[in-house]
Motif scaffolding. Structure first.
Motif: not given
Ligand SMILES: [Zn+2]
Length: 338
Positions: A11-29
């Motif tokens: 939950d915490q991880l997905l929350n971070i991805l939602q809160l900062f979409p423009n500050k990080l790049k996310v990859e589904l490994l």
């Protein structure tokens, strides 16, 4: 994805991805299934300058499903960086010159099933092709008897587990080609002290080529931040094992011209147990501080180490160009391998 409410770290991880979409790049490994066939993602998050000529650090957590505090330490550090990014010009400068990677939950199936191994019963830190040349420690060094016993390496001849393949591929693409890269893989286990381990885990007699750099990092950390209690030593001071993923990655990285140093943080959990013996009876209690104030203390405690690794990565040339490097390697061999 299902099962989020039973899995606060996800939950915490997905929350971070939602809160900062423009500050990080996310990859589904990759995506893995739990025993109930729910599917869980293994995410990698990237910050900073991804250009391959820049140095980088990778922060890893949740390789062992019961060691939830490792994921929490990585997630809390990631959130701290993202929250500072708007105003912290020093951090902005660092990220212009460094790459930071995060794989906070390597083993989501193990975490949701509250077990060390993944859903196949395989211990991801005993599952690489690395073989202990000096004789592995009994059982804890990895076994092929049964997935129902701890430290199962996987069946003979079988490929590495999907989570490990994904992590190795990520390191191959995002770390090995860099001039300098570090890993901090966060675990928790037995012992009173917090330990920082470096490879090899498969040999008590064979030092890594980059032992001099490790010794310098250790010296820089202990002299720059003297008031802490880490032990910083070869992993084999604790046990010798087959299949360590970082041994394997280190050997793979030798084919590249840059320097790659994976470190493991093993947070001592006996201290938490001593203060709260009742947590022995909780299935996670051996590996995870249970009281909220103690969790907070652990999350704070390791920030210094993670900040140091980021700074050391940014200042990598100070280590590699140090004229003391050869002497430091000799001192390290004398200290740990003679
Ligand atoms: Zn562990």
């Amino acid at each position: 994805m299902q099962g989020q409410s039973e899995f606060p770290e996800m939950d915490q991880l997905l929350n971070i991805l939602q809160l900062f979409p423009n500050k990080l790049k996310v990859e589904l490994l990759c995506e893995v299934n739990s025993n109930t066939n729910d599917s869980y993602p293994v995410h990698a998050i990237s910050l900073g300058n991804a250009s391959i000529d820049k140095p980088g650090v990778l922060f890893v957590g949740g390789v062992h499903g019961v060691e939830r505090i490792g994921s929490q330490v990585v997630l809390s550090f990631l959130a701290s960086l993202l929250n500072r990014l708007d105003w912290d010009t020093q951090l902005q400068y660092l990220l212009n010159n460094c790459y930071l990677g995060f794989v906070p939950i390597v083993n989501p199936s193990g975490m949701v099933m509250q077990r060390r191994a993944n859903a196949n019963g395989v211990d991801l830190m005993r599952n690489s092709p690395s073989i202990a040349t000096d004789g592995a420690s009994f059982m804890v060094g990895g076994q092929r008897i049964s997935p129902h016993l701890p430290w199962f390496r996987g069946k003979n001849g079988q490929a590495m587990e999907m989570e490990n393949q994904a992590l190795v591929k990520f390191a191959q693409t995002n770390l090995f080609p860099r001039p300098f890269s570090l890993v901090l893989d966060c675990h928790s286990g037995f012992g009173h002290s917090d330990r920082i381990w470096f490879p090899y885990a498969n040999s008590v007699s064979q030092p890594i080529d980059d032992l001099g750099v490790v010794y310098q990092l250790r010296k820089a950390f202990f002299s720059g931040f003297p008031h802490q209690n880490y032990l910083f030593e070869p992993q084999t001071k604790h046990y010798v094992c087959h299949g360590d993923l970082w041994d394997y990655c280190y050997d793979q990285s030798l084919a590249y011209p840059g320097t790659f140093i994976p470190l493991t943080l093993e947070m001592g959990s006996w201290r938490w147990l001593k203060k709260n013996p009742l947590q022995l009876f909780n299935s996670l209690g051996l590996y995870h501080p249970m009281k909220p104030h103690r969790v907070q203390r652990v999350l704070r405690r390791h920030l210094i180490l993670m900040e140091f690794l980021m700074d050391a990565c940014h200042s990598w040339q100070s280590f590699l160009n140090d004229p003391q490097l050869d002497l430091d390697k000799k001192a390290a061999i004398k200290k740990w391998y003679s």
